[in-house]
Design an enzyme around this catalytic site. Structure first.
Site, PDB file in Angstrom:
ATOM      1  N   TRP A  87     -16.855 -25.142  23.667  1.00  0.00           N
ATOM      2  CA  TRP A  87     -17.105 -24.925  22.238  1.00  0.00           C
ATOM      3  C   TRP A  87     -15.893 -25.214  21.373  1.00  0.00           C
ATOM      4  O   TRP A  87     -16.016 -25.759  20.272  1.00  0.00           O
ATOM      5  CB  TRP A  87     -17.640 -23.514  21.985  1.00  0.00           C
ATOM      6  N   ASP A 118     -13.531 -18.656  16.479  1.00  0.00           N
ATOM      7  CA  ASP A 118     -14.976 -18.738  16.709  1.00  0.00           C
ATOM      8  C   ASP A 118     -15.340 -17.578  17.632  1.00  0.00           C
ATOM      9  O   ASP A 118     -15.172 -17.652  18.842  1.00  0.00           O
ATOM     10  CB  ASP A 118     -15.324 -20.087  17.356  1.00  0.00           C
ATOM     11  N   LYS A 140     -25.914 -14.366  19.775  1.00  0.00           N
ATOM     12  CA  LYS A 140     -25.307 -13.981  21.039  1.00  0.00           C
ATOM     13  C   LYS A 140     -25.197 -12.455  21.097  1.00  0.00           C
ATOM     14  O   LYS A 140     -25.862 -11.821  21.876  1.00  0.00           O
ATOM     15  CB  LYS A 140     -23.905 -14.594  21.199  1.00  0.00           C
TER      16      LYS A 140
HETATM   17  C1  LIG Z   1     -23.370 -20.631  20.860  1.00  0.00           C
HETATM   18  C2  LIG Z   1     -22.024 -20.971  20.390  1.00  0.00           C
HETATM   19  C3  LIG Z   1     -21.811 -21.914  19.371  1.00  0.00           C
HETATM   20  C4  LIG Z   1     -22.944 -22.670  18.724  1.00  0.00           C
HETATM   21  O1  LIG Z   1     -23.686 -21.821  17.929  1.00  0.00           O
HETATM   22  P1  LIG Z   1     -24.853 -22.338  16.973  1.00  0.00           P
HETATM   23  O2  LIG Z   1     -25.183 -21.106  16.224  1.00  0.00           O
HETATM   24  O3  LIG Z   1     -25.948 -22.850  17.865  1.00  0.00           O
HETATM   25  O4  LIG Z   1     -24.307 -23.413  16.113  1.00  0.00           O
HETATM   26  C5  LIG Z   1     -20.516 -22.150  18.965  1.00  0.00           C
HETATM   27  N1  LIG Z   1     -19.473 -21.491  19.507  1.00  0.00           N
HETATM   28  C6  LIG Z   1     -19.645 -20.586  20.487  1.00  0.00           C
HETATM   29  C7  LIG Z   1     -18.444 -19.894  21.055  1.00  0.00           C
HETATM   30  C8  LIG Z   1     -20.917 -20.303  20.958  1.00  0.00           C
HETATM   31  O5  LIG Z   1     -21.083 -19.386  21.928  1.00  0.00           O
END
Ligand SMILES: *Cc1c(COP(=O)(O)O)cnc(C)c1O
Length: 361
Positions: free
Chosen positions: A102, A173, A197
């Site tokens: 990511w 993030d 998540k």
């Molecule tokens: C799932 C995830 C993403 C992507 O998320 P979206 O909401 O589908 O854009 C980005 N970064 C991390 C760390 C993730 O777990």
């Protein structure tokens, strides 16, 4: 019905109590005769829900008044674009700490807006993946900001240390890390997380931003991604995903009822310890992440006999242990054990792993 423990990485489990409450009030929310999905986001009733969600999140994370909490759309990937558009200002580069899938995606998106630098911090030694400690990150002095990802959802890697660099803007993030333990917000300038998540249903993305950063946005930034604009409109510049906002609010209340993040952290520690202990004491299951960087949220492992993968998944699923298949780029298994996964779910998985090893090992 047999109890199902869903190990999906996202969208993922939502606490049962929260789902029950949502079901109870689905058709007739607070005696309004309507569902929460059917009322105006500008009604005073919804605004109350929105404010409570924000205040509960502020309590949980201990967010100082000098930070804005924005309820955005477009997921974490939307933020991969919003961040450079809002925060580069006149600077032409930014540092992207690369620890896995990511964080690398964020870097790739940033290339559309500047000349970002990818700082790779993972290394494989004797088949074990490790990460450089923060004091060894080579930061570029001209970078507009430093972006990193404390939990790589796919790779099962975490950075538990909080980055501190003098006079640098730090962005995280936190999609699969937020609310899993207490953090010191003041070590960050901006953190963001998609809801699906560790919060609630997909559709809403939380951005927590130090308020002095609202001013840098490029004039070309689309209004719905412009932090200042979103903030001035209290996250209602356009119609927000009201159901996701409401449900996230219920999750925040549930977390407070569990005793807040200190208690949640203890439980998360216990859950991940159980699983990693099982893996550590077996020659049948393998996890090749350095112990210091193993994720508490996403436990990846594989079977030494990879020809058994499909049977493992099938038998687990028949016992109600679902969605254990690893991400296609990593293979093997992944047990995502976010806040909503009860301890019993992890105990059941560990029992199954022992049984499976005895049978096929
Ligand atoms: C799932 C995830 C993403 C992507 O998320 P979206 O909401 O589908 O854009 C980005 N970064 C991390 C760390 C993730 O777990």
């Amino acid at each position: 019905m047999q109890s199902i423990y869903n190990f999906s990485a996202g969208p993922s489990m939502i606490p049962k109590d929260v789902l029950c409450q949502a079901r109870k009030e689905l058709q007739n929310w607070k005696d309004s005769g309507s569902s929460i999905m059917e009322i105006s986001h500008r009604s005073k009733e919804f605004i109350q829900v929105a404010l409570e969600a924000e205040n509960d999140l502020r309590d949980l994370l201990n967010i100082p008044d000098s930070y804005k909490v924005l309820f955005c759309q477009g997921g974490a990937r939307g933020q991969f674009s919003a961040i450079p558009m809002n925060l580069l200002g006149n600077v032409k580069t930014a540092d992207y700490i690369n620890s896995g899938y990511w964080s690398n995606c964020a870097f790739i998106e940033a290339k559309k807006y500047c000349n970002p630098k990818s700082i790779v911090i993972s290394k494989k030694i004797n088949n074990t993946i490790s990460l450089l400690p923060i004091c060894q990150w080579h930061i570029n002095k001209n970078a507009a900001y430093i972006h990193y990802c404390p939990n790589e959802t796919i790779d099962g890697l975490s950075i538990y240390e909080e980055p501190i660099f003098k006079n640098k803007i730090i962005i995280g993030d936190f999609s699969s890390y937020i609310l899993s333990r207490p953090i010191n917000i003041e070590n960050f300038d901006l953190i963001y997380a998609g809801a699906q998540k560790n919060i609630g249903p997909a559709g809403i993305t939380i951005v927590i931003i130090r308020d002095n950063l609202l001013e840098y946005s490029s004039t070309k930034t689309p209004s719905i991604l412009d932090y200042k604009n979103i903030s001035e409109h209290h996250s209602m510049f356009n119609t927000p995903p009201t159901f996701s906002w409401y449900l996230s609010g219920l999750v925040f209340k549930w977390l407070k009822k569990q005793g807040g993040l200190k208690e949640i952290e203890k439980l998360n520690q216990k859950k991940s310890d159980l699983l990693y202990q099982k893996i550590n004491t077996s020659d049948f299951y393998i996890n090749n992440v350095d112990i210091k960087h193993r994720s508490q949220m996403n436990v990846v492992f594989h079977l030494v006999k990879s020809e058994l993968n499909e049977i493992f998944l099938k038998e687990a699923s028949e016992l109600g242990l679902t969605a254990l298949k690893g991400h296609r780029i990593v293979g093997g298994m992944r047990a995502s054990i976010y806040n909503a996964m009860p301890l019993e779910g992890v105990i059941s998985l560990v029992k199954f792993m022992s049984y499976f090893e005895n049978r096929y090992g």
